[in-house]
Design an enzyme around this catalytic site. Structure first.
Site, PDB file in Angstrom:
ATOM      1  CG  ASP A 165      40.104  32.067  29.076  1.00  0.00           C
ATOM      2  OD1 ASP A 165      40.413  33.088  28.331  1.00  0.00           O
ATOM      3  OD2 ASP A 165      39.383  32.267  29.917  1.00  0.00           O
TER       4      ASP A 165
ATOM      5  CD  GLU B 184      43.984  35.255  28.129  1.00  0.00           C
ATOM      6  OE1 GLU B 184      43.406  36.132  27.345  1.00  0.00           O
ATOM      7  OE2 GLU B 184      43.182  34.475  28.538  1.00  0.00           O
TER       8      GLU B 184
END
Length: 688
Positions: free
Chosen positions: A339, A375
């Site tokens: 993330d 990401e």
């Protein structure tokens, strides 16, 4: 039992955390600025039975060995020292702290303002001393090559909470996620890897908790080792391992979505739960003031969640690396999706593809072969880094998402970029430097509309989140085709279903790793909510009751995944002009206009041109010969198909105009083919 009854020895500074040894347990905690570290022991009812000062400090680590401690012992830490936040010191013995290296917590962590005030012991879950005695029964990791990966993003609870075939006591749990009905569904769909939303222990934010909601997604981690107890029946560690082992036995890899960029402690004024009360100044990243000095009153907020972990600091980097190794070596996972991964490449404030963290990962013998998915952005300065990660990483490609959505919506002038996205986004992931599998292609993700909602809603509808529909992204590139929300109008429903087929088929026909949002194959809706992070209810849970239309779409998805999986060229195109590999399986890639002529540069720049064909001709290592026709316009298009030998024909493999597979004709075509509006047709050369 009083503290005087406990004998404590010096122990050793490594390994970190609680480690069972012959006759007792060693405790070690990195806390260089603390004046004293007290180990608190609790009985099974969470009543504190002892508070013991760790006797020895070696360098930056406090440690002690307690004879008689066994597996199952509950514990926590209290630290004593100066409380001067402006100097980065946040010691407060009233706050019971979670061991950063705790392998298990006895219960989930939820915010409770009343219990947090003063002594926070009642609010805090207790760390559990564990003994690793799990029987893996010779578990072997599937080890799928990148070309073979079909990724399925899902949530442990949402996947099974409403599944009628999963036993009620297993629904919403690790054991439910590996139950027979779930594995049967994944195998029939053709999934090779499941990517779970965060499963490390987290705490829902205070502001969302006080509104009566929760952080369902789990992106608010507070411990990097302990699997979250909210998905367990009894023992989250052994149950998580059982899930991994069972999925591996089915040939399915496990990818974890991990949140190393921030924690649940937020910024200034946030709760002290673990890291902040142990070594605040080392673990978190702080802004630089106008004089060039660190401003400990200003937590850097590259995450948008109040703080940022300083992975460039040796302590934080070691903790993260130890965590990654633990999940691979001890918990059995096959890879990670990071993330806001750009934060991990900040060294410390500016992103670098050669940051210490990236270098450490690349050389680590445990981690160098696992799958690493980024990401590739955060919200900080210079945080958008798509295409900038090292070559051993794969990256979530939001440009792919937006272009595919817009192309099929009917936006003009996008054909050239669409063709680029189709063949691996080599404008972003350069030939010779990055694998053609570097792009993780997706049309829908957990943070946004589901595939069904993409064709059902033009605007977001997040009222259930309690923020007056102000949260969530406004740029959805979606369309409702005349009616906002669900409708029974046959023409609208038919067009929506065709557009779902178009986008799903495009995803599986593209070079790169296809990322499927779990539930899309079930036509799952979130009722227009594109930010359902706080919806632990029917909005987020999968509805497994399928009507005929939904069954047809599921069958279509299974067919398209199988089409890709059974082809070399459709999932692993090695081009002659790409020096990344010395093996090539394609003689040529041809781009055609509907009239059969090869496309020239002016054709690509024609905004009204929304139909084209691509031909893939296999070479020595593959005798496959494919022709893919795309028509995003609102009218039928007559194609002049490329000429092939007279004893062969273009055999239709897929046509998205048909809602039912049984309606798709078994035909072999030469010469002309009339393609329907807004559709994809896929042909393969076969002998007549």
């Amino acid at each position: 039992m009083s503290a005087i009854e406990w004998r404590v020895e010096e122990g050793c500074p490594l390994p970190m955390g609680a480690t069972l040894k012959a006759g007792g347990c060693n405790f070690a905690l990195h806390a260089p600025e603390a004046q004293a570290v007290h180990l608190c022991l609790f009985d099974n009812h969470e009543v504190q039975v002892a508070e013991i000062a760790l006797p020895k400090k070696s360098g930056k680590v406090w440690h002690g060995f307690l004879p008689g401690i066994k597996a199952g012992q509950l514990y926590g830490f209290r630290l004593y020292g100066e409380e001067q936040p402006k100097l980065g010191l946040c010691f407060n013995p009233d706050k019971l702290l979670i061991d950063p290296y705790a392998r298990r917590l006895n219960r989930p962590l939820f915010w409770n303002k009343q219990q947090y005030q003063g002594d926070s012991q009642a609010m805090m879950p207790k760390c559990v001393v564990i003994e690793d005695d799990f029987d893996w029964q010779g578990d072997a990791k599937p080890g799928h090559q990148l070309a073979d990966v079909v990724l399925y993003e899902t949530h442990v609870k949402g996947l099974t909470q409403l599944h009628p075939g999963v036993p009620k006591d297993l629904r919403g749990t690790y054991l439910g996620a590996c139950s027979r009905p779930v594995i049967k569904h994944l195998k029939e769909l053709g999934i090779t890897a499941v990517q779970f939303l965060p499963v490390m222990t987290s705490m829902p934010e205070p502001f969302i908790t006080e509104k009566g909601l929760t952080n369902y997604w789990g992106y608010n981690t507070i411990n990097y080792f302990a699997p979250d107890a909210r998905y367990a029946i009894d023992d989250p560690v052994s149950e998580f391992k059982t899930m991994v082992k069972t999925l591996h036995q089915a040939g399915i890899e496990v990818i974890l979505d991990v949140v190393y960029n921030h924690t649940a402690e937020s910024g200034d004024g946030g709760p002290t739960l673990s890291f902040k009360g142990i070594d605040n100044s080392a673990f978190y990243l702080f802004d630089i003031n106008e004089h060039g000095a660190v401003d400990f009153s200003q937590y850097s907020n590259n995450s948008g969640c109040g703080n940022s972990v300083d992975v460039s600091h040796p302590y934080a980097m070691r903790l993260v690396m130890d965590s990654l190794r633990y999940w691979v070596a001890e918990m059995g996972v096959d890879g990670f999706r990071f993330d806001l991964a750009a934060s991990l490449g900040r060294d410390p404030h500016e992103f670098s593809a050669s940051s210490g963290f990236f270098r450490a990962l690349r050389q680590d013998p445990v981690l160098q072969h696992v799958k690493l998915i980024a990401e590739p952005w955060d919200i900080g300065h210079g945080g958008y880094r798509l295409g900038h990660f090292p070559s051993n990483w794969q990256e979530c490609n939001d440009k792919y998402r937006d272009n595919v959505r817009a192309f099929w919506r009917g936006d003009k002038g996008l054909t050239s970029e669409f063709a680029t996205r189709l063949l691996g986004s080599r404008d972003i992931f350069k030939k010779g430097h990055r694998s053609i599998h570097s792009s993780v292609n997706f049309v829908s993700y957990h943070d946004g509309f589901t595939l069904h909602d993409l064709v059902t809603y033009r605007e977001k509808h997040n009222e259930a989140n309690g923020e007056q529909n102000r949260d969530g992204h406004g740029h959805n590139v979606s369309e409702n085709y005349g009616v906002e929300g669900e409708t029974r109008k046959p023409a609208v429903v038919e067009l929506r279903e065709r557009q779902k087929r178009n986008m799903f088929a495009t995803l599986l026909l593209s070079q790169g790793i296809p990322h499927l949002l779990g539930g899309d194959e079930l036509s799952r809706t979130q009722q227009g909510n594109n930010n359902a992070y706080c919806q632990d209810n029917d909005i987020s849970w999968y509805n497994w009751k399928l009507n005929e239309r939904k069954k047809d779409f599921l069958a279509f998805c299974q067919h398209v995944v199988a089409l890709r999986s059974n082809s070399v060229l459709l999932r692993n195109l090695n081009l002659e002009d790409d020096s990344y590999s010395n093996r090539h399986n394609v003689i040529s890639v041809g781009w055609y206009r509907p009239d059969g002529r090869r496309k020239v540069e002016d054709d690509w720049h024609d905004a009204d041109n929304q139909a084209f064909a691509v031909e893939l001709l296999g070479g020595d290592q593959s005798d496959e010969h494919w022709l893919l026709l795309f028509n995003a316009s609102d009218h039928d298009v007559s194609y002049c198909l490329p000429e092939i030998p007279t004893n062969t024909g273009w055999r239709l493999q897929l046509d998205t105009r048909y809602s039912k597979l049984k309606d798709m004709p078994e035909i072999s075509v030469t010469g002309q083919f009339l393609q329907s509006d807004k559709s994809i047709s896929v042909f393969r050369k076969r002998r007549k």
